[in-house]
Write a protein that holds these residues in place. Structure first.
Motif, short mmCIF file in Angstrom:
data_model
loop_
_atom_site.label_atom_id
_atom_site.label_comp_id
_atom_site.label_asym_id
_atom_site.label_seq_id
_atom_site.Cartn_x
_atom_site.Cartn_y
_atom_site.Cartn_z
N VAL A 10 9.75 25.92 95.24
CA VAL A 10 10.90 25.03 95.46
C VAL A 10 10.64 24.15 96.66
CG1 VAL A 10 13.38 24.94 95.89
CG2 VAL A 10 12.42 26.82 94.52
N PRO A 14 4.62 18.84 102.01
CA PRO A 14 3.18 19.16 102.06
C PRO A 14 2.87 20.63 101.80
CG PRO A 14 4.04 18.52 104.25
CD PRO A 14 5.10 18.20 103.25
N THR A 138 14.74 17.52 90.72
CA THR A 138 15.17 18.82 90.19
C THR A 138 15.41 19.74 91.39
OG1 THR A 138 13.76 18.46 88.27
CG2 THR A 138 14.50 20.72 88.65
N THR A 173 9.58 26.61 99.66
CA THR A 173 8.92 25.71 100.61
C THR A 173 9.88 24.54 100.78
OG1 THR A 173 7.73 24.74 98.75
CG2 THR A 173 6.53 26.35 100.07
N GLY A 299 6.16 27.59 105.28
CA GLY A 299 6.29 26.26 105.90
C GLY A 299 7.52 26.20 106.80
N ASP A 300 8.14 25.00 106.85
CA ASP A 300 9.31 24.82 107.72
C ASP A 300 10.46 25.74 107.33
OD1 ASP A 300 7.95 22.92 109.15
OD2 ASP A 300 9.51 21.39 109.02
C1 LIG Z 1 8.10 13.45 114.19
C2 LIG Z 1 7.35 14.57 113.59
C3 LIG Z 1 5.96 14.57 113.63
C4 LIG Z 1 5.24 15.62 113.10
N1 LIG Z 1 3.87 15.62 113.16
C5 LIG Z 1 3.17 16.64 112.65
C6 LIG Z 1 1.75 16.63 112.63
O1 LIG Z 1 1.13 15.67 113.07
N2 LIG Z 1 1.09 17.70 112.10
C7 LIG Z 1 1.77 18.77 111.59
O2 LIG Z 1 1.12 19.73 111.15
N3 LIG Z 1 3.11 18.79 111.54
C8 LIG Z 1 3.83 17.76 112.05
N4 LIG Z 1 5.18 17.76 111.96
C9 LIG Z 1 5.86 18.86 111.26
C10 LIG Z 1 5.74 18.66 109.75
O3 LIG Z 1 6.20 17.39 109.37
C11 LIG Z 1 6.50 19.75 109.03
O4 LIG Z 1 6.12 20.99 109.54
C12 LIG Z 1 6.20 19.69 107.53
O5 LIG Z 1 6.69 18.51 106.96
C13 LIG Z 1 6.82 20.88 106.82
O6 LIG Z 1 6.48 20.79 105.48
P1 LIG Z 1 7.28 21.64 104.40
O7 LIG Z 1 6.66 21.29 103.10
O8 LIG Z 1 7.38 23.06 104.82
O9 LIG Z 1 8.79 21.11 104.50
P2 LIG Z 1 9.36 19.65 104.24
O10 LIG Z 1 8.37 18.61 104.57
O11 LIG Z 1 10.68 19.61 104.92
O12 LIG Z 1 9.58 19.61 102.67
C14 LIG Z 1 10.59 20.39 102.05
C15 LIG Z 1 10.91 19.76 100.70
O13 LIG Z 1 11.80 20.63 99.99
C16 LIG Z 1 12.73 19.82 99.30
N5 LIG Z 1 13.91 20.64 99.01
C17 LIG Z 1 14.79 21.16 99.91
N6 LIG Z 1 15.73 21.89 99.27
C18 LIG Z 1 15.44 21.84 97.95
C19 LIG Z 1 16.06 22.40 96.79
N7 LIG Z 1 17.15 23.18 96.86
N8 LIG Z 1 15.49 22.14 95.58
C20 LIG Z 1 14.36 21.35 95.48
N9 LIG Z 1 13.76 20.79 96.54
C21 LIG Z 1 14.28 21.05 97.77
C22 LIG Z 1 13.00 18.69 100.26
O14 LIG Z 1 13.55 17.55 99.61
C23 LIG Z 1 11.63 18.42 100.83
O15 LIG Z 1 10.92 17.46 100.10
C24 LIG Z 1 5.93 16.71 112.50
C25 LIG Z 1 7.32 16.71 112.44
C26 LIG Z 1 8.04 15.66 112.97
C27 LIG Z 1 9.54 15.68 112.91
#
Ligand SMILES: Cc1cc2nc3c(=O)[nH]c(=O)nc-3n(C[C@H](O)[C@H](O)[C@H](O)COP(=O)(O)OP(=O)(O)OC[C@H]3O[C@@H](n4cnc5c(N)ncnc54)[C@H](O)[C@@H]3O)c2cc1C
Length: 553
Positions: A10, A14, A138, A173, A299-300
């Motif tokens: 989900v 990245p 979705t 995720t 991830g986040d």
């Molecule tokens: C200004 C800034 C600079 C950064 N620079 C760096 C860097 O240089 N290097 C680095 O490693 N990290 C960096 N980070 C951190 C990095 O961007 C995040 O750690 C990363 O984007 C996390 O990825 P993720 O896939 O876990 O979560 P996200 O990128 O938040 O993706 C989560 C996805 O889940 C989707 N989603 C949420 N709920 C649902 C649902 N119920 N159903 C379906 N989809 C859903 C969302 O729409 C989203 O697309 C930076 C952060 C910021 C704010």
């Protein structure tokens, strides 16, 4: 969309994309859903760390990252200034990405590739596998974990229609506001608000020619009140991101604040176009647990940290790689009951360390607020020059902790993992700026350049690899037999090169499907089956057993 999938992921940020890609690469069928249409309004991450690049190497997509359109000749310096037409206080010079060398411990180097370039690369990789289905627009709206499968209710965000699918495993995720984490009732510990920050993406084609600091990746602005703003070159061209760093007090920077900040940063008015504004809270949080039953988070969704150190996404992609091989193993039947549980034991300590380091880096960048620049820093004249140079030199030294972090990017280890067999050697200290390779069980298996030009990292595949190092190395037959009996995929690689033996320090080394060392010794194990059952999660070494084993080794 199929009614049933092995793994439902989900969130196609990245980390979700990387997990889908790793599972696809392993031939595991999975479904990845994303509530948005996949467009990125404002790229967050832009630094793909060296370990993530090692994963890209194993996935054979390094060329795609290299060819991303961030210009190879754009200088990557970080510079601290009073304003862009004022005084330079100091800088750390970094080569443009086309000219940066790999660190000696890796066949790869980090890459400046922002999210709106990197996500499409991961998407291209993930969707190259037929066993992956990717559905945008979705959303997961509800889920229920059962003994045999997870039931998930999904909604088409365009039509509003819902449907129920089942999955063997569900992985959230879904970012910082994760509904999967919430649905599991998992809390987060740490600091929920380090700063309230406003990011402004703006376009300005002539930006470098409007000031005298030259092209650089990151500018840090220090005023009489200390550090207040940063600007980074998002695409090495006409797009920049300004961050009004803010404080722990809630603020809502207005449009007038944003325009005033840009004018102050440049030292005068200039023409630009604001493309998007993102108000966000910088946090230091780690989930109390990484999953329950058949549901996990990565991830986040599992950890939120200040971007100071570029560890956020990179930590998340490490989660994805740790989870990928374990899901594969369990779905294929050779992974034991403890294998998925070890995901939290291995990854949560890494997150705790990384969020703390990221906050420390933020503290360093903001240390100018406690040690404020003396008035001479903003004045003309030789006396002021001397004060400025001294202040700048102090800040340059302070910031080195953030610029050089291979002890985090490469040096994370799973020392206390219940599925790693200890060898009785003491754990080397965890490093910060530096990184010394070690093949101690739990560590990333070291990189050594092989005589044919490959890296030792290129030897590790989708299953386990048993390295036999040296002509006199034991056959390793005990391990091979135990693997066969348990259905564990294992290849044996024999090398007679002293440089590899030197780096690995033992003649038999068992490397896991994620490139971490699981076991090593100079002789056949007394009980090869116990070793194999441990590393595949069919039995675990409890803490007491671990000390006993260490003492006996
Ligand atoms: C200004 C800034 C600079 C950064 N620079 C760096 C860097 O240089 N290097 C680095 O490693 N990290 C960096 N980070 C951190 C990095 O961007 C995040 O750690 C990363 O984007 C996390 O990825 P993720 O896939 O876990 O979560 P996200 O990128 O938040 O993706 C989560 C996805 O889940 C989707 N989603 C949420 N709920 C649902 C649902 N119920 N159903 C379906 N989809 C859903 C969302 O729409 C989203 O697309 C930076 C952060 C910021 C704010």
């Amino acid at each position: 969309m199929n009614q049933h999938t092995s793994v439902l992921i989900v969130g196609a940020g990245p980390v979700g994309l990387a997990l889908a890609g790793d599972l696809g690469w392993r031939g595991v069928s999975c479904t990845l859903i994303e509530q948005t249409d996949g467009r990125i309004e404002q790229p967050k991450m832009d630094l793909v760390g060296v370990r993530t690049m090692e994963f890209c190497r194993r996935w054979d997509i390094v060329d795609w990252v290299r060819d991303a359109p961030y210009p190879g000749d754009y200088p990557q310096d970080c510079v601290w200034v009073t304003d862009l037409n004022g005084f330079e206080l100091g800088r750390e010079r970094f080569a443009a990405r086309a000219f940066e060398a790999c660190p000696p411990q890796s066949p790869q180097k980090r890459e400046r590739v922002p999210q709106d370039m990197f996500d499409p690369i991961l998407r291209r990789f993930a969707t190259s596998f037929d066993c992956l289905a990717l559905h945008y627009q979705t959303a997961l709206v509800a889920f229920e974990d059962g003994p045999d499968h997870v039931r998930a209710t999904l909604r088409d965000t365009r039509t509003g229609t819902s449907r129920v699918v089942t999955a063997d495993y569900l992985i959230g995720t879904d970012g910082g506001a994760s509904m999967v984490r919430e649905g599991l009732g998992i809390g987060m510990g740490g600091n929920p608000a380090l700063t309230y920050t406003t990011n402004v993406l703006f376009r300005c084609a002539d930006f470098p020619s409007l000031h005298r600091m030259g092209k650089a990746y990151r500018f840090i602005f220090i005023g009489p009140e200390g550090t207040w703003l940063t600007i980074v070159a998002v695409n090495g061209g006409d797009r920049f991101r300004m961050s009004i760093v803010g404080t722990p007090d809630k603020v809502n920077h207005s449009e007038a604040d944003i325009r005033a900040a840009l004018t102050r940063a440049m030292g005068r008015d200039f023409d630009y176009e604001v493309l998007s504004v993102m108000r966000w809270v910088r946090r230091e949080l780690v989930a109390d647990r990484y999953g329950a039953g058949r549901v996990f988070i990565a991830g986040d969704a599992a950890h939120l940290m200040s971007p100071t150190g570029a560890l956020g996404m990179n930590t998340g992609i490490q989660d994805a790689v740790d989870l990928g091989w374990k899901l594969d193993a369990v779905l294929r039947g050779w992974g034991g009951a403890e294998l998925l549980r070890s995901y939290e034991s291995e990854r949560r300590p890494v997150a705790l360390r990384n969020v703390a380091a990221s906050t420390e880096n933020l503290g360093r960048m903001l240390s100018t607020r406690d040690r404020k620049p003396p008035p001479e820093v903003f004045a003309q004249g030789p006396e002021a020059d001397a004060v400025r140079a001294a202040y700048g030199a102090w800040f340059t030294e302070t910031m080195r902790h953030e610029w050089f972090m291979n002890g985090f990017h490469l040096g994370y280890r799973y020392d206390d993992s219940p599925i790693v067999w200890p060898d009785g050697t003491p754990a080397p200290p965890l490093e910060r700026s530096t990184y010394t390779q070690t093949a101690r069980p739990g560590a990333r298996a070291p990189h050594v350049v092989l005589r044919d030009g490959r890296s030792t990292l290129d030897l590790f595949g989708r299953g386990f690899t048993l390295l036999r190092l040296g002509r006199d190395a034991p056959s390793g037959d005990g391990i091979v037999q135990a693997a066969m009996q348990a259905g564990v995929p294992l290849q044996v690689v024999a090398l007679d090169w002293p440089e590899v033996r030197e780096a690995y320090q033992r003649v038999l080394v068992l490397v896991r499907p994620d490139g971490h060392v699981a076991w090593r010794a100079d002789a056949e194990p007394l009980d090869a089956r116990a070793v194999m059952d441990t590393v595949r999660g069919a039995r675990t070494i409890a803490r007491e057993g671990r000390s006993h084993l260490e003492a006996a080794s």
